[in-house]
Design a protein around this motif. Sequence first.
Motif, mmCIF file in Angstrom:
data_model
loop_
_atom_site.group_PDB
_atom_site.id
_atom_site.type_symbol
_atom_site.label_atom_id
_atom_site.label_comp_id
_atom_site.label_asym_id
_atom_site.label_seq_id
_atom_site.Cartn_x
_atom_site.Cartn_y
_atom_site.Cartn_z
ATOM 1 N N GLY A 173 0.911 -1.578 -0.210
ATOM 2 C CA GLY A 173 0.018 -0.161 -0.236
ATOM 3 C C GLY A 173 1.030 0.690 -0.368
ATOM 4 N N MET A 174 0.289 2.638 -0.837
ATOM 5 C CA MET A 174 1.069 3.673 -0.447
ATOM 6 C C MET A 174 0.103 4.739 -0.647
ATOM 7 S SD MET A 174 0.750 4.222 -5.239
ATOM 8 C CE MET A 174 2.059 6.049 -4.688
ATOM 9 N N HIS A 175 0.779 5.560 0.241
ATOM 10 C CA HIS A 175 0.057 6.996 0.792
ATOM 11 C C HIS A 175 -0.930 8.196 -0.492
ATOM 12 C CE1 HIS A 175 2.770 6.765 4.256
ATOM 13 N NE2 HIS A 175 1.516 5.525 4.692
ATOM 14 N N GLN A 176 -2.311 7.764 -0.353
ATOM 15 C CA GLN A 176 -3.035 9.233 -0.127
ATOM 16 C C GLN A 176 -3.482 9.664 -0.191
ATOM 17 O OE1 GLN A 176 -6.205 6.568 -1.878
ATOM 18 N NE2 GLN A 176 -7.603 7.449 -0.739
ATOM 19 N N ASP A 177 -3.889 10.924 -1.023
ATOM 20 C CA ASP A 177 -3.757 13.003 -0.035
ATOM 21 C C ASP A 177 -4.960 12.322 0.405
ATOM 22 O OD1 ASP A 177 -5.178 13.569 -2.592
ATOM 23 O OD2 ASP A 177 -4.347 15.053 -2.440
ATOM 24 N N GLU A 178 -6.229 11.750 0.151
ATOM 25 C CA GLU A 178 -7.281 11.936 0.999
ATOM 26 C C GLU A 178 -7.646 10.632 2.134
ATOM 27 O OE1 GLU A 178 -10.828 11.629 -1.513
ATOM 28 O OE2 GLU A 178 -10.618 13.235 -3.032
ATOM 29 N N GLY A 179 -8.217 11.913 3.208
ATOM 30 C CA GLY A 179 -8.556 10.519 3.663
ATOM 31 C C GLY A 179 -9.878 10.431 4.659
ATOM 32 N N PHE A 180 -10.882 10.223 6.029
ATOM 33 C CA PHE A 180 -11.791 9.942 5.623
ATOM 34 C C PHE A 180 -12.395 10.443 7.387
ATOM 35 C CE2 PHE A 180 -10.692 6.757 2.893
ATOM 36 C CZ PHE A 180 -12.115 6.696 1.350
ATOM 37 N N ALA A 181 -13.589 10.958 7.266
ATOM 38 C CA ALA A 181 -13.557 11.416 9.115
ATOM 39 C C ALA A 181 -15.160 11.002 9.287
ATOM 40 C CB ALA A 181 -13.159 12.627 9.477
ATOM 41 N N PHE A 182 -15.817 10.381 10.262
ATOM 42 C CA PHE A 182 -16.888 10.339 10.257
ATOM 43 C C PHE A 182 -16.947 10.719 11.932
ATOM 44 C CE2 PHE A 182 -15.769 7.311 7.471
ATOM 45 C CZ PHE A 182 -16.607 7.426 6.273
ATOM 46 N N PHE A 183 -18.672 11.487 12.138
ATOM 47 C CA PHE A 183 -18.752 12.131 13.397
ATOM 48 C C PHE A 183 -20.449 11.234 14.080
ATOM 49 C CE2 PHE A 183 -17.208 14.669 10.621
ATOM 50 C CZ PHE A 183 -15.985 14.813 10.845
ATOM 51 N N THR A 184 -20.144 11.464 15.243
ATOM 52 C CA THR A 184 -21.861 11.491 15.904
ATOM 53 C C THR A 184 -22.329 12.959 15.701
ATOM 54 O OG1 THR A 184 -21.061 11.840 18.276
ATOM 55 C CG2 THR A 184 -21.038 9.270 17.759
ATOM 56 N N PRO A 185 -23.738 12.893 15.757
ATOM 57 C CA PRO A 185 -24.750 13.035 15.644
ATOM 58 C C PRO A 185 -23.913 14.519 16.317
ATOM 59 C CG PRO A 185 -26.279 11.475 15.532
ATOM 60 C CD PRO A 185 -24.696 11.318 16.144
ATOM 61 N N GLY A 186 -23.764 14.363 17.852
ATOM 62 C CA GLY A 186 -23.478 15.703 18.577
ATOM 63 C C GLY A 186 -22.787 16.639 17.814
ATOM 64 N N PHE A 187 -21.435 15.865 17.131
ATOM 65 C CA PHE A 187 -20.588 16.733 16.878
ATOM 66 C C PHE A 187 -20.125 17.288 15.378
ATOM 67 C CE2 PHE A 187 -15.843 17.389 15.096
ATOM 68 C CZ PHE A 187 -15.330 17.941 16.492
ATOM 69 N N SER A 188 -21.216 17.037 14.925
ATOM 70 C CA SER A 188 -21.808 17.030 13.354
ATOM 71 C C SER A 188 -21.682 18.778 12.906
ATOM 72 C CB SER A 188 -22.982 16.557 13.045
ATOM 73 O OG SER A 188 -22.603 14.742 12.858
ATOM 74 N N PRO A 189 -22.077 19.641 14.570
ATOM 75 C CA PRO A 189 -21.946 20.758 13.542
ATOM 76 C C PRO A 189 -20.770 21.325 13.629
ATOM 77 C CG PRO A 189 -23.576 20.345 14.934
ATOM 78 C CD PRO A 189 -23.532 19.423 14.802
ATOM 79 N N TYR A 190 -20.469 21.422 14.343
ATOM 80 C CA TYR A 190 -18.423 20.886 14.858
ATOM 81 C C TYR A 190 -18.131 21.257 12.993
ATOM 82 C CZ TYR A 190 -20.608 21.943 19.120
ATOM 83 O OH TYR A 190 -21.690 22.613 20.342
ATOM 84 N N ALA A 191 -18.110 20.190 12.697
ATOM 85 C CA ALA A 191 -17.373 19.256 11.733
ATOM 86 C C ALA A 191 -16.573 20.060 10.501
ATOM 87 C CB ALA A 191 -18.494 18.130 10.794
ATOM 88 N N PRO A 192 -15.965 19.655 9.457
ATOM 89 C CA PRO A 192 -14.991 20.782 8.790
ATOM 90 C C PRO A 192 -15.924 20.265 8.042
ATOM 91 C CG PRO A 192 -13.574 19.400 9.934
ATOM 92 C CD PRO A 192 -14.811 18.788 10.298
#
Length: 455
Positions: free
Chosen positions: A415-434
């Motif tokens: 495997g080699m690195h790629q410049d895209e990652g992933f992020a997931f949030f519970t509903p209470g944090f979603s309003p603050y999410a990027p």
Amino acid sequence: MEEVLIFNKLSGLFMIENYQKKLILIELNEINFDIVEQYCSLNKTAYPNLKKLISSKGIRTKSEAQYEHLEPWIQWASVHTCKTYAEHGVFRLGDIVGSSEPQIFEQLEQAGFKVGAISAMNAENRLKNPSYFIPDPWTQTPSDSSWWSQVLGQAVSQAVNDNAQARITMQSAFYIALGLLRFAQVAHYRKYLSLVSASRRKPWLKSLVLDLMLHDVHWSMFNKKQPNFSTLFLNAGAHIQHHYLFNAEPLRGASKNKNPVWYVSQDEDPLADVLSLYDMIVGEYFGRTDTEVVLATGLAQKPYDRVKFYYRLNTHAEFLSRLGITCNGVYPRMTRDFLIEFDTENQAQDAHDVLALVTVDDGDIQLFGEIDNRGKSLFVTLSYPHEITSATTYCIGHQKLPLLPEVSFVAIKNGMHQDEGFAFFTPGFSPYAPNNLEHCSQIGFAIKKYFNVEI
């Protein structure tokens, strides 16, 4: 943010106050959720918690464009400092130590919040009174003052750094076993037994045992200490993608590259093994009602486009001594890297010159193709990319010596690195999410916003 009734001792009255739930950041290093989604599609009844996570519509994060800057210790430093690489300049694993860049850990503590961290990558312990702090296995920073954190931190570091030689000291084995007895959840006993019993035939399962133990240590310490913010870093998935991604069920036949049968059977799928574990861990954290959760990958991996072998020096200090290099200390980092420290800049330069002259097989390729001179220290990478056999020699001047006894095989890069990652949030944090496709450093900003800490 919730409104709760709080009893005010001074007034003797109940008052309505805003209450922010505790927050856990799960650093699921380098997992490619596009590939996870393919696993979920191929296996209708497997991975229920990962399926639920994917259906929650998380975001993609961006990292640096230059491939040399796509390293997890750079991206996690970005998350922790809320800065891009160009802004924080932390280039090597362990370089956060001594850096002047503030981290979210001490910033939240200074704002009055309790903070804990288990194995957060490239993070320095600057906390005055941590709920708990166990550093990653490669960064030279202290654990918190508790006996458990200190012995487990030392044992895990030794086991991880000597993994290529399958060498774990009696002391480390004892403390890890003791840690399992102390922290393992009863519900996980069967999982531990199945992983350990199969690990001789499937050596990659050892990394799953470590991740499960780190999860259980974190789970226990979090429940006991109740910090406002806590971080857990898990690396088995990144390790397995790097070493076995060609064997992933969704990718079979899609790549011209295959792992040799002496390395891993074509019928084995190590990534499926780690995703089964992560499905369980994700379900436990996202099933909590007393916390908000952020799960982020920092960056991700995709299949490598060629065959490349990774090796690691068996005994770094002894090898340097054979080259005539004396130093204050040598500190192994991830896989092929190590840091050498000296008293003077002249000693470091002399060592640099010696290491640069070490070549393999008639002087065609340098053994150490990356040597970063930092004044009184060198950061070195054993970059030789080909298979090392009993016939392979390394050259010092006119002298040829066998290389195989000096190194341990680590892996074939998959495997080699790629410049895209992933992020997931519970509903209470979603309003603050990027927002989608913002730099991963914005996750750190979002955490500070959640706690209303000045940005």
